[in-house]
Write a protein that holds these residues in place. Structure first.
Motif, PDB file in Angstrom:
ATOM      1  N   THR A   1      -5.668  30.382 -33.880  1.00  0.00           N
ATOM      2  CA  THR A   1      -5.621  31.835 -34.080  1.00  0.00           C
ATOM      3  C   THR A   1      -4.194  32.370 -34.081  1.00  0.00           C
ATOM      4  OG1 THR A   1      -5.882  32.138 -31.705  1.00  0.00           O
ATOM      5  CG2 THR A   1      -7.899  32.185 -33.052  1.00  0.00           C
ATOM      6  N   ALA A   2      -3.221  31.476 -34.020  1.00  0.00           N
ATOM      7  CA  ALA A   2      -1.811  31.885 -33.964  1.00  0.00           C
ATOM      8  C   ALA A   2      -1.395  32.565 -35.270  1.00  0.00           C
ATOM      9  CB  ALA A   2      -0.930  30.661 -33.722  1.00  0.00           C
ATOM     10  N   PRO A   3      -0.340  33.373 -35.221  1.00  0.00           N
ATOM     11  CA  PRO A   3       0.164  33.991 -36.451  1.00  0.00           C
ATOM     12  C   PRO A   3       0.718  32.923 -37.403  1.00  0.00           C
ATOM     13  CG  PRO A   3       1.536  34.582 -34.557  1.00  0.00           C
ATOM     14  CD  PRO A   3       0.396  33.787 -34.036  1.00  0.00           C
ATOM     15  N   LEU A   4       0.748  33.255 -38.682  1.00  0.00           N
ATOM     16  CA  LEU A   4       1.235  32.307 -39.687  1.00  0.00           C
ATOM     17  C   LEU A   4       2.657  31.833 -39.416  1.00  0.00           C
ATOM     18  CD1 LEU A   4      -0.194  33.515 -43.105  1.00  0.00           C
ATOM     19  CD2 LEU A   4      -0.697  31.414 -41.881  1.00  0.00           C
ATOM     20  N   ALA A   5       3.460  32.654 -38.774  1.00  0.00           N
ATOM     21  CA  ALA A   5       4.833  32.248 -38.457  1.00  0.00           C
ATOM     22  C   ALA A   5       4.843  30.980 -37.600  1.00  0.00           C
ATOM     23  CB  ALA A   5       5.567  33.378 -37.738  1.00  0.00           C
ATOM     24  N   ASP A   6       3.877  30.849 -36.691  1.00  0.00           N
ATOM     25  CA  ASP A   6       3.796  29.644 -35.862  1.00  0.00           C
ATOM     26  C   ASP A   6       3.436  28.425 -36.713  1.00  0.00           C
ATOM     27  OD1 ASP A   6       4.361  31.331 -33.786  1.00  0.00           O
ATOM     28  OD2 ASP A   6       2.403  31.158 -32.818  1.00  0.00           O
ATOM     29  N   PHE A   7       2.568  28.620 -37.682  1.00  0.00           N
ATOM     30  CA  PHE A   7       2.196  27.512 -38.574  1.00  0.00           C
ATOM     31  C   PHE A   7       3.376  27.123 -39.469  1.00  0.00           C
ATOM     32  CE2 PHE A   7      -1.973  28.953 -37.294  1.00  0.00           C
ATOM     33  CZ  PHE A   7      -2.670  27.765 -37.157  1.00  0.00           C
ATOM     34  N   ARG A   8       4.183  28.112 -39.862  1.00  0.00           N
ATOM     35  CA  ARG A   8       5.373  27.801 -40.673  1.00  0.00           C
ATOM     36  C   ARG A   8       6.325  26.875 -39.921  1.00  0.00           C
ATOM     37  NH1 ARG A   8       4.980  33.249 -41.717  1.00  0.00           N
ATOM     38  NH2 ARG A   8       4.032  33.640 -43.735  1.00  0.00           N
ATOM     39  N   ARG A   9       6.433  27.077 -38.615  1.00  0.00           N
ATOM     40  CA  ARG A   9       7.352  26.261 -37.807  1.00  0.00           C
ATOM     41  C   ARG A   9       6.940  24.791 -37.770  1.00  0.00           C
ATOM     42  NH1 ARG A   9       7.970  31.050 -34.901  1.00  0.00           N
ATOM     43  NH2 ARG A   9       6.290  30.685 -33.442  1.00  0.00           N
ATOM     44  N   VAL A  10       5.657  24.490 -37.886  1.00  0.00           N
ATOM     45  CA  VAL A  10       5.204  23.095 -37.793  1.00  0.00           C
ATOM     46  C   VAL A  10       4.770  22.512 -39.133  1.00  0.00           C
ATOM     47  CG1 VAL A  10       4.484  23.413 -35.394  1.00  0.00           C
ATOM     48  CG2 VAL A  10       2.796  23.655 -37.228  1.00  0.00           C
ATOM     49  N   ALA A  11       4.788  23.298 -40.181  1.00  0.00           N
ATOM     50  CA  ALA A  11       4.246  22.870 -41.479  1.00  0.00           C
ATOM     51  C   ALA A  11       4.883  21.589 -42.007  1.00  0.00           C
ATOM     52  CB  ALA A  11       4.388  23.994 -42.506  1.00  0.00           C
ATOM     53  N   ALA A  12       6.164  21.404 -41.787  1.00  0.00           N
ATOM     54  CA  ALA A  12       6.832  20.203 -42.299  1.00  0.00           C
ATOM     55  C   ALA A  12       6.363  18.938 -41.588  1.00  0.00           C
ATOM     56  CB  ALA A  12       8.341  20.346 -42.161  1.00  0.00           C
ATOM     57  N   ASP A  13       5.772  19.085 -40.409  1.00  0.00           N
ATOM     58  CA  ASP A  13       5.347  17.924 -39.624  1.00  0.00           C
ATOM     59  C   ASP A  13       3.949  17.416 -39.967  1.00  0.00           C
ATOM     60  OD1 ASP A  13       7.745  18.102 -38.226  1.00  0.00           O
ATOM     61  OD2 ASP A  13       6.870  19.419 -36.694  1.00  0.00           O
ATOM     62  N   PHE A  14       3.190  18.181 -40.756  1.00  0.00           N
ATOM     63  CA  PHE A  14       1.804  17.825 -41.039  1.00  0.00           C
ATOM     64  C   PHE A  14       1.556  17.843 -42.550  1.00  0.00           C
ATOM     65  CE2 PHE A  14       1.953  19.376 -36.746  1.00  0.00           C
ATOM     66  CZ  PHE A  14       1.272  18.384 -36.069  1.00  0.00           C
ATOM     67  N   PRO A  15       1.541  16.660 -43.175  1.00  0.00           N
ATOM     68  CA  PRO A  15       1.314  16.600 -44.619  1.00  0.00           C
ATOM     69  C   PRO A  15      -0.049  17.178 -45.009  1.00  0.00           C
ATOM     70  CG  PRO A  15       2.107  14.505 -43.798  1.00  0.00           C
ATOM     71  CD  PRO A  15       1.791  15.354 -42.602  1.00  0.00           C
ATOM     72  N   VAL A  16      -0.044  17.888 -46.120  1.00  0.00           N
ATOM     73  CA  VAL A  16      -1.255  18.475 -46.683  1.00  0.00           C
ATOM     74  C   VAL A  16      -1.339  17.996 -48.133  1.00  0.00           C
ATOM     75  CG1 VAL A  16      -2.420  20.628 -47.324  1.00  0.00           C
ATOM     76  CG2 VAL A  16      -1.106  20.506 -45.187  1.00  0.00           C
ATOM     77  N   PHE A  17      -2.535  17.579 -48.541  1.00  0.00           N
ATOM     78  CA  PHE A  17      -2.749  17.092 -49.899  1.00  0.00           C
ATOM     79  C   PHE A  17      -3.871  17.873 -50.560  1.00  0.00           C
ATOM     80  CE2 PHE A  17      -0.914  13.623 -47.539  1.00  0.00           C
ATOM     81  CZ  PHE A  17      -0.024  13.044 -48.424  1.00  0.00           C
ATOM     82  N   ARG A  18      -3.630  18.339 -51.780  1.00  0.00           N
ATOM     83  CA  ARG A  18      -4.667  18.984 -52.584  1.00  0.00           C
ATOM     84  C   ARG A  18      -5.478  17.883 -53.263  1.00  0.00           C
ATOM     85  NH1 ARG A  18      -1.603  21.703 -55.367  1.00  0.00           N
ATOM     86  NH2 ARG A  18      -1.508  20.366 -57.185  1.00  0.00           N
ATOM     87  N   VAL A  19      -6.788  18.028 -53.239  1.00  0.00           N
ATOM     88  CA  VAL A  19      -7.680  17.040 -53.835  1.00  0.00           C
ATOM     89  C   VAL A  19      -7.919  17.423 -55.290  1.00  0.00           C
ATOM     90  CG1 VAL A  19      -9.971  15.984 -53.739  1.00  0.00           C
ATOM     91  CG2 VAL A  19      -8.814  16.661 -51.612  1.00  0.00           C
ATOM     92  N   GLU A  20      -7.587  16.522 -56.193  1.00  0.00           N
ATOM     93  CA  GLU A  20      -7.834  16.735 -57.627  1.00  0.00           C
ATOM     94  C   GLU A  20      -8.701  15.598 -58.153  1.00  0.00           C
ATOM     95  OE1 GLU A  20      -4.047  16.940 -59.591  1.00  0.00           O
ATOM     96  OE2 GLU A  20      -3.577  18.906 -58.729  1.00  0.00           O
ATOM     97  N   GLU A  21      -9.542  15.923 -59.118  1.00  0.00           N
ATOM     98  CA  GLU A  21     -10.336  14.878 -59.756  1.00  0.00           C
ATOM     99  C   GLU A  21      -9.423  13.925 -60.505  1.00  0.00           C
ATOM    100  OE1 GLU A  21     -13.618  14.400 -59.363  1.00  0.00           O
ATOM    101  OE2 GLU A  21     -13.617  16.135 -58.029  1.00  0.00           O
ATOM    102  N   ARG A  22      -9.742  12.657 -60.436  1.00  0.00           N
ATOM    103  CA  ARG A  22      -8.975  11.667 -61.175  1.00  0.00           C
ATOM    104  C   ARG A  22      -9.838  11.134 -62.300  1.00  0.00           C
ATOM    105  NH1 ARG A  22      -7.859   7.015 -57.550  1.00  0.00           N
ATOM    106  NH2 ARG A  22      -9.400   5.886 -58.698  1.00  0.00           N
ATOM    107  N   PRO A  23      -9.321  11.172 -63.523  1.00  0.00           N
ATOM    108  CA  PRO A  23     -10.123  10.663 -64.633  1.00  0.00           C
ATOM    109  C   PRO A  23     -10.449   9.193 -64.445  1.00  0.00           C
ATOM    110  CG  PRO A  23      -8.055  11.622 -65.408  1.00  0.00           C
ATOM    111  CD  PRO A  23      -8.005  11.608 -63.917  1.00  0.00           C
ATOM    112  N   ARG A  24     -11.644   8.819 -64.802  1.00  0.00           N
ATOM    113  CA  ARG A  24     -12.049   7.403 -64.716  1.00  0.00           C
ATOM    114  C   ARG A  24     -11.316   6.614 -65.779  1.00  0.00           C
ATOM    115  NH1 ARG A  24     -15.807   6.395 -60.900  1.00  0.00           N
ATOM    116  NH2 ARG A  24     -17.030   8.191 -60.322  1.00  0.00           N
ATOM    117  N   GLN A  25     -10.945   5.392 -65.411  1.00  0.00           N
ATOM    118  CA  GLN A  25     -10.173   4.571 -66.355  1.00  0.00           C
ATOM    119  C   GLN A  25     -10.959   3.396 -66.835  1.00  0.00           C
ATOM    120  OE1 GLN A  25      -6.894   3.883 -63.758  1.00  0.00           O
ATOM    121  NE2 GLN A  25      -5.907   5.774 -64.313  1.00  0.00           N
TER     122      GLN A  25
END
Length: 173
Positions: A149-173
């Motif tokens: 529930t912390a303000p976004l500023a607190d999340f900004r301080r730790v954001a570099a320490d926690f990788p985030v990945f967007r999930v995209e569909e991968r075409p079948r090969q």
């Protein structure tokens, strides 16, 4: 002071739970019991059981062995996109494996496997996603040094320490 029915206070229980979770992942890696629990949760999530629609099993190719490695993950939906977050930070094995394999992975949920590409999110775009992730993944809260529930500023301080990945569909090969 005791809780409403004479038992321990909720905060004391939360602290004990968090300490237990950190012990399971001491040194930033899952130890024996954590690996066994992850295996059980991964199997349940792959079948769609107990996942509440947000749990899945991630399959990645090991960067040194080439073997398929599996682990349970929580998929966070935010603004119409799906994301995976590393609660253990940059040194998590799955993060290094995904990076080494150009983002290739497989997500299994509800008995369906789908080939995906995991695209790393820039640090500046992570705070809102991290907050959403902590809302959905109570098991990750002991590992992220910010209250959900912390303000976004607190999340900004730790954001570099926690990788985030967007999930995209991968075409079948």
């Amino acid at each position: 002071m005791d809780g409403p029915v004479g038992g321990p206070r909720p905060r004391a229980l939360a602290r004990a739970w968090y300490a237990q979770k950190r012990w399971l992942y001491r040194g930033g890696r899952p130890h024996g019991l954590a690996r066994a629990l992850n295996d059980v949760w991964g199997r349940l999530y792959a079948r769609g059981w107990l996942s509440l629609g947000r749990g899945a099993t991630l399959q990645v190719r090991g960067r040194t062995t080439g073997r398929t490695l599996t682990l349970p993950v929580v998929v966070a939906e935010h603004r119409g996109a799906h994301y995976l977050v590393s609660m253990l930070g940059d040194d998590a094995g799955w993060v290094r494996n995904v990076r080494a394999d150009d983002g290739r992975a497989t997500l299994v949920a509800g008995g369906r496997a789908r080939a995906v590409r995991l695209v790393e999110v820039p640090v500046d775009d992570r705070p809102e996603i991290l907050r959403r992730y902590l809302d959905l993944a109570p098991g990750a809260r002991p590992h992220v040094p910010v209250a959900r529930t912390a303000p976004l500023a607190d999340f900004r301080r730790v954001a570099a320490d926690f990788p985030v990945f967007r999930v995209e569909e991968r075409p079948r090969q």
